[in-house]
Design an enzyme around this catalytic site. Structure first.
Site, PDB file in Angstrom:
ATOM      1  N   ASP A  40     -47.325 -65.468  52.998  1.00  0.00           N
ATOM      2  CA  ASP A  40     -48.197 -64.959  54.047  1.00  0.00           C
ATOM      3  C   ASP A  40     -47.782 -65.577  55.393  1.00  0.00           C
ATOM      4  O   ASP A  40     -46.968 -66.486  55.458  1.00  0.00           O
ATOM      5  CB  ASP A  40     -49.662 -65.282  53.687  1.00  0.00           C
ATOM      6  CG  ASP A  40     -50.624 -64.317  54.346  1.00  0.00           C
ATOM      7  OD1 ASP A  40     -50.234 -63.664  55.337  1.00  0.00           O
ATOM      8  OD2 ASP A  40     -51.774 -64.214  53.890  1.00  0.00           O
ATOM      9  N   GLU A  90     -60.309 -62.194  58.086  1.00  0.00           N
ATOM     10  CA  GLU A  90     -59.879 -63.515  57.617  1.00  0.00           C
ATOM     11  C   GLU A  90     -60.933 -64.586  57.906  1.00  0.00           C
ATOM     12  O   GLU A  90     -62.132 -64.324  57.821  1.00  0.00           O
ATOM     13  CB  GLU A  90     -58.508 -63.862  58.209  1.00  0.00           C
ATOM     14  CG  GLU A  90     -57.448 -62.792  57.865  1.00  0.00           C
ATOM     15  CD  GLU A  90     -56.042 -63.216  58.153  1.00  0.00           C
ATOM     16  OE1 GLU A  90     -55.706 -64.384  57.968  1.00  0.00           O
ATOM     17  OE2 GLU A  90     -55.233 -62.338  58.548  1.00  0.00           O
TER      18      GLU A  90
HETATM   19  C1  BGC Z   1     -52.947 -62.058  56.081  1.00  0.00           C
HETATM   20  C2  BGC Z   1     -52.286 -61.056  55.184  1.00  0.00           C
HETATM   21  C3  BGC Z   1     -51.547 -60.053  56.014  1.00  0.00           C
HETATM   22  C4  BGC Z   1     -50.598 -60.750  56.940  1.00  0.00           C
HETATM   23  C5  BGC Z   1     -49.835 -59.823  57.843  1.00  0.00           C
HETATM   24  C6  BGC Z   1     -52.006 -62.632  57.084  1.00  0.00           C
HETATM   25  O1  BGC Z   1     -52.663 -63.460  57.977  1.00  0.00           O
HETATM   26  O2  BGC Z   1     -53.490 -63.098  55.306  1.00  0.00           O
HETATM   27  O3  BGC Z   1     -53.238 -60.442  54.369  1.00  0.00           O
HETATM   28  O4  BGC Z   1     -50.882 -59.165  55.185  1.00  0.00           O
HETATM   29  O5  BGC Z   1     -51.299 -61.650  57.753  1.00  0.00           O
HETATM   30  O6  BGC Z   1     -50.609 -59.307  58.836  1.00  0.00           O
HETATM   31  C1  BGC Z   2     -52.875 -62.265  61.019  1.00  0.00           C
HETATM   32  C2  BGC Z   2     -51.974 -61.311  61.643  1.00  0.00           C
HETATM   33  C3  BGC Z   2     -52.431 -61.235  63.044  1.00  0.00           C
HETATM   34  C4  BGC Z   2     -52.357 -62.590  63.673  1.00  0.00           C
HETATM   35  C5  BGC Z   2     -53.017 -62.545  64.990  1.00  0.00           C
HETATM   36  C6  BGC Z   2     -52.642 -63.622  61.614  1.00  0.00           C
HETATM   37  O1  BGC Z   2     -53.347 -64.627  60.973  1.00  0.00           O
HETATM   38  O2  BGC Z   2     -52.656 -62.215  59.688  1.00  0.00           O
HETATM   39  O3  BGC Z   2     -51.959 -60.074  61.050  1.00  0.00           O
HETATM   40  O4  BGC Z   2     -51.695 -60.354  63.790  1.00  0.00           O
HETATM   41  O5  BGC Z   2     -52.950 -63.603  62.949  1.00  0.00           O
HETATM   42  O6  BGC Z   2     -52.208 -63.037  65.924  1.00  0.00           O
END
Ligand code: BGC
Ligand code: BGC
Length: 855
Positions: free
Chosen positions: A338, A537
């Site tokens: 991730d 998240e």
């Molecule tokens: C998330 C994932 C996601 C990835 C890409 C991460 O922060 O936990 O679920 O696929 O970002 O955006």
């Molecule tokens: C998420 C990404 C998101 C980013 C924001 C990450 O934790 O998974 O998808 O674009 O944070 O900057």
């Protein structure tokens, strides 16, 4: 199995645990074939692969395909191999970088879009896909050329794209109990992804949430492992097609990814990215269950979790990734980490993590860190820290994914089937599937007889969630957090309000929208739509199961309407069951609508009777997890898993519920430090000399600090006295305004996630010297102050929200894990500003973003 799911009401997890007495007694000692683990691996984080199921991964490559993979691998340089195992974010990588570094993959994170525009039109996404592909295939920089693969979070439809069909989030799909529908949703999603040229989605999330305080609980179908498992194969077949050796892209399909391996939904207190402190048995039976159908159906990729199991981060858990997943369970696809998750592994940083390579990770999501990661990984391969055969295995798995997709012969994205057929985004038959999903996901929790609404009536529609498509869609919609999006960004979509208006008029009645519930003509019934606002998240983590205080206004509206004798239907937009007994008691009917997405008309479908007075559709939705009786996690249950009323059973009398949340906190937002002019509880506002001396804690206003050289007063913002003004004299020789607390808070996840410190501020006079901002760690200044020139440029007398990326503070050396003052603004000259609110938030919430260096 399905019929059992439909009737099951006892806790399924308890049933599973009870059914496995022999396994439950298996000694959990490290003498039983403990996976070979680094010496620092705690005993409780060692796995016993032989206790996990053996699964057959389907045949997905022909012999010729495998031979091609091996032939390419044999021709690759070390540099090319390292490039292949790296995925960069389109906000931080250009086609030129891809050409030069031969990167294996790109992604668009939740806030990334072509040309830096998250809201770019579909055409731009396809153009960019071509640009990356062409760069990857440029042989001028050396052969072999390997086509790039683009991954995207199409987690409820192709949800980053304007105009796409947005399906209910998984929690709502869990209520439908309809795997066949899930497969159709997967198929539609794949088709829409193909329109804009991507080939891979980071979906489905197969988390089995055990604590709905978790901010990602809505991304999981259910807390019941067997229900989640019953969906997984369907979703994967919908997205990828049934497992076969014919290329995925030859059909209307894309590669899928199950995530987040393993036990993302099992962390203590539902803390996102936290630790699942559970036995191996629970790990396997609850959180492992969905991976069985995933592997049986040939899921192309699996994403590891940010979280840990018994203290060891999954991104570097060799036992679980290599010994269990790839070894015992025969997963033959590709494992990806991730977002910078490797940086959280002990001994690693975003820039380097050989241990995760060794653990069995095949591709690294290194969004903004890819270049440093490339350099360090290359050096580690050269000096032997990373074994060449492990690197070759990782690269082979990346190449197999590409071979399996058919990328080597499909040409560039815009030449492929479905590409550029923009009319397929949100096509009527796609929306029809989503609307069906909305209908089937509605769970009726109370109905004393007001539903179905009879034809011809005058309907009042109230509540702050009534006419807000972003709100009904939740996080991961157009932007990461899904916040700050107006209805006009959803062409072709229907808000709950407009769906109701259509339904009311279609049956010869009328509807009126009035968010606060006031009316001119007395309605026959009111529908009050309320609930959570979008989050993604960790931003969605909550301490107790309640609706934030500022979102409870519509419950008072329900009460007022009832007092006037008007029947009330409550419709709750939410990612999770919450304690809302006041609403349940007050309304005559209560429907959990979850996060329905773009087809709000599906909600109205369930509420109205047809011309014959009979309901147009029967309720089918059953709770995907228990609904709590109080706001306490683990407390009493109000409605069990599997509960849901049907029209056929008729209305039911209601016994009033106690209106006692059972917890002491009020459910307020922990990311807010200062609001309506006052610090949040446990935070203090102080004014001091710029060096921190002579501090005054501001408790009442007006107040004076620094011998009268700083004056603090109340001023209006939103509400009367909703802000504080600060006037610093030129003679003060500088002053600092700070929000601090005693117990340090850990903002490292927020910093990794590109969050900002948002200050809602008004400049009340010209500012001669640049204001700077800083944070404190452990009650002392840490890192350098960040000059924020943007303050000086704000329009005089106007409120604006200025955002500073938390990364800016980290870049100056602040330890973001131990913050005691997330906000400190200092001036070394005269200044007059007012501040209304200080909070953490995302890019879309800022009017102005400070230009400061990040690391
Ligand atoms: C998330 C994932 C996601 C990835 C890409 C991460 O922060 O936990 O679920 O696929 O970002 O955006
Ligand atoms: C998420 C990404 C998101 C980013 C924001 C990450 O934790 O998974 O998808 O674009 O944070 O900057």
């Amino acid at each position: 199995m399905l019929s059992r799911l439909l009737v099951l009401t006892a806790s399924p997890v308890a049933l599973i645990m009870a059914a496995q007495p022999a396994l439950a007694q298996t000694p959990q000692t490290d003498t039983v074939a403990a996976a070979d683990a680094p010496g620092d691996m705690p005993a409780e984080a060692r796995v016993h692969p032989e206790q996990w199921p053996e699964i057959a991964f389907p045949r997905v490559l022909t012999e010729a395909g495998e031979a091609r993979v091996q032939a390419i691998l044999a021709r690759m340089t070390v540099e090319q191999k390292v490039g292949q195992i790296i995925q960069a974010d389109i906000a931080s990588v250009t086609p030129e970088d891809v050409r030069r570094y031969r990167l294996g993959s790109v992604l668009n994170g939740g806030n990334s879009g072509p040309g830096g525009d998250d809201l770019a039109p579909a055409e731009k996404w396809l153009e960019l896909a071509d640009a990356f592909y062409d760069a990857s295939m440029d042989v001028a920089v050396g052969e072999p050329a390997i086509p790039i693969v683009w991954g995207t979070d199409a987690v409820h439809g192709h949800s980053n794209i304007i105009g796409a069909t947005i399906f209910p989030h998984n929690v709502g799909l869990g209520a439908t109990r309809d795997p066949e529908l899930i497969e159709r949703i997967g198929r539609v999603t794949a088709v829409e992804i193909r329109v804009t040229g991507q080939e891979w989605t980071f979906a489905p999330t197969v988390a089995v949430p055990q604590d709905y305080r978790w901010g990602r609980a809505y991304e999981g179908y259910s807390s019941d492992p067997s229900l989640v498992a019953a969906y997984v194969g369907s979703m994967i077949r919908g997205l990828q097609g049934p497992p076969s050796t014919s290329p995925i892209l030859a059909g209307p399909h894309v590669a899928a990814s199950t995530k987040h391996y393993l036990a993302d939904g099992g962390t203590t207190d539902g803390r996102d990215q936290g630790d699942a402190a559970i036995s191996e048995l629970e790990l396997r039976l609850i959180h492992g269950a969905p991976y069985i159908p995933a592997i049986e159906n040939g899921v192309a990729t699996i994403m590891t979790s940010f979280s840990s199991w018994n203290g060891v981060k999954l991104s570097a858990h060799r036992g679980l990734v290599t010994d269990v997943l790839k070894g015992r369970m025969n997963f033959d696809g590709m494992v990806i980490t991730d977002w910078n998750a490797h940086g959280q592994v002990a001994g690693c940083s975003n820039a380097s993590c050989p241990r995760a390579v060794d653990a069995g990770i095949d591709m690294f999501m290194a969004p903004d860190s890819w270049r440093m990661f490339y350099d360090s990984t290359l050096a580690q391969v050269r000096d032997g820290t990373i074994a060449m055969d492990r690197l070759d295995d990782a690269v082979a798995r990346v190449l197999r994914l590409k071979e399996r997709l058919g990328l080597f012969e499909m040409g560039n994205p815009s030449q492929r089937a479905l590409s550029g057929e923009y009319e397929l985004l949100g096509a009527p038959d796609h929306r029809a599937v989503a609307r069906e999903a909305v209908r089937k996901s509605m769970v009726l929790l109370k109905n004393t007889g007001v539903l179905p609404l009879q034809p011809g009536g005058r309907i009042l529609v109230a509540g702050d969630a009534a006419n807000d498509i972003a709100r009904q869609s939740g996080g991961w919609t157009l932007s990461w957090q899904g916040t700050g999006l107006e209805n006009d960004l959803f062409p072709g979509a229907t808000s709950l309000w407009s769906g109701i208006e259509q339904a009311a008029t279609a049956t010869g009645g009328s509807a009126q929208l009035s968010e606060d519930g006031t009316f001119t003509q007395r309605p026959d019934a009111a529908i009050v739509i309320f609930g959570e606002t979008p989050y993604a998240e960790f931003q969605g983590d909550i301490a107790t199961l309640q609706l934030r205080p500022e979102l409870r206004g519509p419950i008072a509206t329900m009460r007022r309407l009832k007092e006037q004798g008007i029947p009330v239907v409550a419709v709750m937009i939410t990612g999770r069951p919450l304690y809302v007994n006041e609403a349940l008691n007050t309304a005559d009917a209560f429907v959990a609508a979850w996060l329905p997405g773009s087809e709000g008309a599906g909600v109205a479908d369930m509420l109205f009777a047809g011309a014959d007075g009979a309901p147009a559709f029967e309720f089918q939705g059953l709770l995907p997890t228990a609904w709590p009786a109080t706001a306490r996690h683990g407390g009493a249950t109000l409605f069990p898993f599997g509960y849901g009323m049907r029209y056929a059973d008729g209305p039911a009398a209601w016994t009033p519920l106690p209106e006692d949340s059972g917890v002491t906190d009020d459910g307020g937002d922990s990311g807010v430090f200062f609001e309506r002019g006052v610090p949040a509880s446990s935070w203090s506002l102080t004014v001091s000399q710029a060096d921190g001396t002579n501090a005054l804690r501001v408790t009442t206003v007006p107040a004076e600090a620094l011998d009268g050289r700083v004056r603090i007063a109340a001023t209006d913002h939103g509400v009367q006295e909703g802000a504080r003004s600060f006037a610093v004299d030129a003679h003060a020789q500088g002053a600092a305004i700070e929000l601090s607390t005693f117990d340090p808070i850990d903002l490292s996840r927020e910093t990794n996630g590109d969050m900002l410190l948002l200050t809602t501020v008004r400049r009340d006079a010209p500012i001669a010297r640049t204001l700077s901002m800083a944070v404190s760690c452990d009650s002392a200044p840490c890192g350098e102050a960040v000059p924020v020139r943007e303050f000086g440029a704000l329009a005089l007398g106007e409120w604006q929200t200025v955002g500073v990326l938390l990364k800016c503070f980290r870049a100056t050396g602040a330890d973001m894990t131990r913050i005691t003052a997330p906000f400190r603004i200092a001036t070394d000259g005269a200044a007059e500003i007012s501040i209304a609110r200080v909070a953490l938030g995302s890019l879309s919430e800022a009017d102005v973003i400070a230009d400061c260096p990040t690391d």
